[in-house]
Write a protein that holds these residues in place. Structure first.
Motif, PDB file in Angstrom:
ATOM      1  N   ASP A 182       0.804  -1.086   0.065  1.00 49.23           N
ATOM      2  CA  ASP A 182      -0.106   0.108   0.151  1.00 49.23           C
ATOM      3  C   ASP A 182       0.791   1.330   0.040  1.00 49.23           C
ATOM      4  O   ASP A 182       0.984   1.876  -0.891  1.00 49.23           O
ATOM      5  CB  ASP A 182      -1.018  -0.130   1.272  1.00 49.23           C
ATOM      6  N   ASP A 183       1.526   1.586   0.992  1.00 46.57           N
ATOM      7  CA  ASP A 183       2.300   2.768   1.200  1.00 46.57           C
ATOM      8  C   ASP A 183       3.331   2.921   0.095  1.00 46.57           C
ATOM      9  O   ASP A 183       3.516   4.057  -0.398  1.00 46.57           O
ATOM     10  CB  ASP A 183       2.857   2.896   2.391  1.00 46.57           C
ATOM     11  N   SER A 184       4.070   1.979  -0.119  1.00 50.30           N
ATOM     12  CA  SER A 184       5.345   1.794  -0.813  1.00 50.30           C
ATOM     13  C   SER A 184       4.985   1.173  -2.280  1.00 50.30           C
ATOM     14  O   SER A 184       5.826   0.967  -3.030  1.00 50.30           O
ATOM     15  CB  SER A 184       6.354   1.115  -0.313  1.00 50.30           C
ATOM     16  N   PHE A 185       3.616   1.300  -2.832  1.00 51.70           N
ATOM     17  CA  PHE A 185       3.188   0.639  -3.863  1.00 51.70           C
ATOM     18  C   PHE A 185       3.636   1.158  -5.021  1.00 51.70           C
ATOM     19  O   PHE A 185       4.541   0.481  -5.869  1.00 51.70           O
ATOM     20  CB  PHE A 185       1.739   0.820  -4.061  1.00 51.70           C
ATOM     21  N   ASP A 186       3.696   2.512  -5.227  1.00 54.75           N
ATOM     22  CA  ASP A 186       4.351   3.376  -6.469  1.00 54.75           C
ATOM     23  C   ASP A 186       5.903   2.862  -6.535  1.00 54.75           C
ATOM     24  O   ASP A 186       6.095   2.492  -7.818  1.00 54.75           O
ATOM     25  CB  ASP A 186       4.007   4.711  -6.359  1.00 54.75           C
ATOM     26  N   ARG A 187       6.755   3.092  -5.623  1.00 56.45           N
ATOM     27  CA  ARG A 187       8.125   2.863  -5.900  1.00 56.45           C
ATOM     28  C   ARG A 187       8.380   1.382  -6.255  1.00 56.45           C
ATOM     29  O   ARG A 187       9.148   1.213  -7.146  1.00 56.45           O
ATOM     30  CB  ARG A 187       8.953   3.101  -4.709  1.00 56.45           C
ATOM     31  N   ILE A 188       7.825   0.306  -5.390  1.00 56.82           N
ATOM     32  CA  ILE A 188       7.810  -1.014  -6.009  1.00 56.82           C
ATOM     33  C   ILE A 188       7.347  -1.568  -7.128  1.00 56.82           C
ATOM     34  O   ILE A 188       7.908  -2.206  -7.820  1.00 56.82           O
ATOM     35  CB  ILE A 188       7.132  -1.668  -4.543  1.00 56.82           C
ATOM     36  N   TYR A 189       6.146  -0.703  -7.581  1.00 52.19           N
ATOM     37  CA  TYR A 189       5.718  -1.096  -8.949  1.00 52.19           C
ATOM     38  C   TYR A 189       6.631  -0.379 -10.064  1.00 52.19           C
ATOM     39  O   TYR A 189       6.985  -1.372 -10.967  1.00 52.19           O
ATOM     40  CB  TYR A 189       4.206  -0.180  -9.057  1.00 52.19           C
ATOM     41  N   ILE A 190       7.143   0.460  -9.980  1.00 51.33           N
ATOM     42  CA  ILE A 190       8.283   1.299 -10.998  1.00 51.33           C
ATOM     43  C   ILE A 190       9.397   0.248 -10.873  1.00 51.33           C
ATOM     44  O   ILE A 190      10.000   0.054 -11.765  1.00 51.33           O
ATOM     45  CB  ILE A 190       8.429   2.859 -10.527  1.00 51.33           C
ATOM     46  N   ASP A 191       9.951  -0.100  -9.540  1.00 52.04           N
ATOM     47  CA  ASP A 191      11.043  -0.901  -9.583  1.00 52.04           C
ATOM     48  C   ASP A 191      10.836  -2.208 -10.336  1.00 52.04           C
ATOM     49  O   ASP A 191      11.811  -2.565 -11.293  1.00 52.04           O
ATOM     50  CB  ASP A 191      11.499  -1.113  -8.314  1.00 52.04           C
TER      51      ASP A 191
END
Length: 173
Positions: free
Chosen positions: A102-111
């Motif tokens: 949830d909180d770190s979704f954007d970065r993990i998705y882009i990574d």
């Protein structure tokens, strides 16, 4: 003992003989599975991404994947092979981990997109340079500019997204 050795040699010879087809199958399979992973995780991103940059990237990946899917299916048909309809088991595991964020979704998705795009870039460069199959070589060469553009966009987004106090913020206001 000699018969066991003869059997082993026969099995080895059979596995080596259709090596070109295995290479074709492996390229198409891996390319299709990477694309499916990118599309599936991008659909998740449309629901879960909080940053506009991640959402826009996800939309673009889905659009690009639809075009790529048509091409890879045509290529698979011309090579008389079935194109996978699901990502690899490893990619499914990555997708499940991504879905739970949830909180770190954007970065993990882009990574995860950047990593997959780098792998895809290497796969297509290798095929474009060394394929003995003219159709595969042409397909890989024609797809490379789009993959390079996607990989650059993903790397740029990685640079923009920085972790801070458990949440991610865009560096540029």
């Amino acid at each position: 003992m000699k018969s066991l050795a003869a059997i082993c040699l026969a099995v080895l010879a059979m596995s080596v003989q259709p090596g070109h087809a295995d290479t074709i199958d492996a390229f198409i399979e891996e390319a299709a599975q990477q694309s499916l992973f990118q599309s599936n995780t991008s659909r998740i991103a449309l629901e879960k991404a909080s940053l506009p940059e991640a959402n826009a990237f996800a939309r673009q990946m889905i659009t690009d994947r639809e075009h790529f899917d048509k091409q890879i299916r045509q290529l698979g048909k011309s090579q008389h092979m079935a194109v996978p309809a699901e990502p690899s088991v490893a990619s499914k595991a990555k997708q499940l981990r991504l879905e739970s964020r949830d909180d770190s979704f954007d970065r993990i998705y882009i990574d995860s997109q950047a990593e997959t795009l780098e792998q895809k870039l290497m796969l297509f460069k290798k095929e474009a340079l060394s394929s003995q199959n003219p159709q595969l070589k042409a397909f890989a060469q024609s797809a490379l500019p789009d993959i390079e553009k996607q990989a650059k966009t993903a790397r740029d987004l990685q640079e923009k997204l920085k972790p801070s106090a458990g949440a991610l913020k865009s560096v540029n206001p």
